[in-house]
Design a protein around this motif. Sequence first.
Motif: not given
Length: 158
Positions: A137-141
């Motif tokens: 996944v990718n960090c939303p920030h």
Amino acid sequence: MRRSAARAGGVGAPIAAAAEAAAPPVPQQPETPREVLRTEFPFQLPRGYVDEQGTVHRDGVMRLSTARDELIPLRDVRVQENPAFLSVVLLGRVITRLGTLPLVHDGIVENMFASDLAFLQDFYRQINAEGHTRAAVNCPHCSEPFEVELGGSRLGES
């Protein structure tokens, strides 16, 4: 009775054979490789199960779990009294080989070291979740990629 030249192998026979040879060959369907489902997975325990004679058994095989494997332990009185016992009963059903032991059952799993039990619980999750329990996944920030664990808290739960 008069026979035709083609039937008698006369002058017409070579012409018929040449016509057959000139016909395009019937395309053969390529043989699709048969998909083989892997159902058994070898493992090696971190410490090993020590039997009554003092022999350490580390190498084993676990098979994929079926719905029946996950349902039958729910009827077990030990599991009903203590849900934490579910993983012991379930692992006793799906471990098909451990060292030179003639039979693996929940009594053997129950007497394993805690580190080996934790290893087997994680291994069970991995092989029954199509080989992995992590997702990229990718960090939303900051959009930095990382992996998250998707495994349930206990065997038999999602």
